[in-house]
Structures are given as C-alpha cells and as structure tokens.
Design an enzyme around this catalytic site. Structure first.
Site, short mmCIF file in Angstrom:
data_model
loop_
_atom_site.label_atom_id
_atom_site.label_comp_id
_atom_site.label_asym_id
_atom_site.label_seq_id
_atom_site.Cartn_x
_atom_site.Cartn_y
_atom_site.Cartn_z
N GLN A 192 0.84 -1.20 0.00
CA GLN A 192 0.00 0.00 0.00
C GLN A 192 0.88 1.25 0.00
O GLN A 192 1.05 1.90 1.01
CB GLN A 192 -0.88 -0.03 1.26
CG GLN A 192 -1.88 1.09 1.35
CD GLN A 192 -3.07 0.85 0.46
OE1 GLN A 192 -3.64 -0.21 0.47
NE2 GLN A 192 -3.45 1.86 -0.28
N PHE A 193 1.45 1.58 -1.17
CA PHE A 193 2.35 2.72 -1.22
C PHE A 193 1.65 4.03 -0.89
O PHE A 193 2.29 5.00 -0.46
CB PHE A 193 3.06 2.80 -2.58
CG PHE A 193 2.27 3.47 -3.66
CD1 PHE A 193 2.44 4.82 -3.93
CD2 PHE A 193 1.34 2.76 -4.40
CE1 PHE A 193 1.72 5.44 -4.93
CE2 PHE A 193 0.61 3.37 -5.40
CZ PHE A 193 0.79 4.72 -5.67
N THR A 194 0.33 4.08 -1.02
CA THR A 194 -0.38 5.33 -0.74
C THR A 194 -0.33 5.71 0.74
O THR A 194 -0.64 6.85 1.08
CB THR A 194 -1.84 5.28 -1.23
OG1 THR A 194 -2.51 4.21 -0.59
CG2 THR A 194 -1.89 5.10 -2.75
#
Length: 147
Positions: A78-80
């Site tokens: 989940q890079f966000t």
C-alpha cells in the site's frame, strides 16, 4: 515503513476477478515502504505486528496475540500510506520507496512473519487490488518502523 493494521474476522484480496489471498480471524496489514527503509525495519515491524496483543481474552480485554488465537495475516502492499497531503489536494508520493526496493522489503516483512509460525496470505505487488474485510471491533492501528 508504515502499516495500517486491522483486526479482522475475515479478509480477502482480489486481482482481476481472482481471489489471490484470503484469511479468517486475524490481521489485515496494509504495508507501505518508505525511501530509506531497510530489511531491519521490515523485520522489526513484522515482529511488532505479529506480537501485538489486540485480541480479546476471556475477560474481553485486549491481551492475546495473533499466535494466541491461531490467526492469520493478510499483507497487502500500500504505497499510498506514504502519500503526503500537507500541500495542495493531490498527494505527493516522493517519500515512497522505488518499486524494486519496496517489493524486496515487502517480501522481507512477509518472510519474517512466516518465520514466526504465522500463516500469511498476500496480495500481488504493483497490481490493482480489491480488498474486502470484516473489521472486528473495529480495531485499527497505525504503526511506523521508525522516525
């Protein structure tokens, strides 16, 4: 590294219509890798999350770990989580690790959890994923490996 940890009754992740990861009772971990994170950060965060005492005992107190309840972990990249929204309305992701580093440290995290004897399911790195969960509690925690 940042993690959003949710205690779940069940959770699954689907890619292109195919369920690629599914658990019952356990933890859904949304994992973001930051620029400058190391394998040591991944192992320490994995140990911390695996040992969290956030499941209820007989007195309804959060006193049991994932291993104590025989639960599993679903880990989804989940890079966000590294999105910086302090300026403007569009998040900046300059603090996120490059994909090659992020994927390697994501795998270090998963391997560290498996080494603790916990069953792990995963999403697919760099894919559009649909995540479904039944948040138990609800219990949701935000953790960082350092900083």
């Amino acid at each position: 590294m940042k993690a959003c940890v949710q205690r779940v009754g069940r959770a699954s992740v689907t890619v292109a219509g195919e369920v690629c990861g599914r658990i019952g009772t356990g933890l859904l971990v949304l994992l973001g890798v930051a620029e400058g994170d190391t394998a040591n950060d991944a192992r320490q965060l994995a140990a911390k999350i695996a040992g969290l005492r956030i499941f209820e005992d007989e007195q309804q107190k959060m006193n049991l770990s994932l291993a104590d309840v025989g639960g599993s972990m679903l880990v989804v990249s989940q890079f966000t989580l590294l999105g910086d929204c302090r300026k403007g309305r569009r998040p900046s992701f300059v603090g996120a690790a490059p994909p090659e580093l992020a994927e390697r440290l994501y795998q270090v995290f998963v391997d560290a959890v498996v080494q603790k004897g916990i069953q792990v399911a995963t999403g697919r790195f760099r894919q559009h994923m649909e995540v479904e969960l039944l948040n138990d509690g609800p219990v949701t925690l935000l953790l960082e490996s350092r900083r």
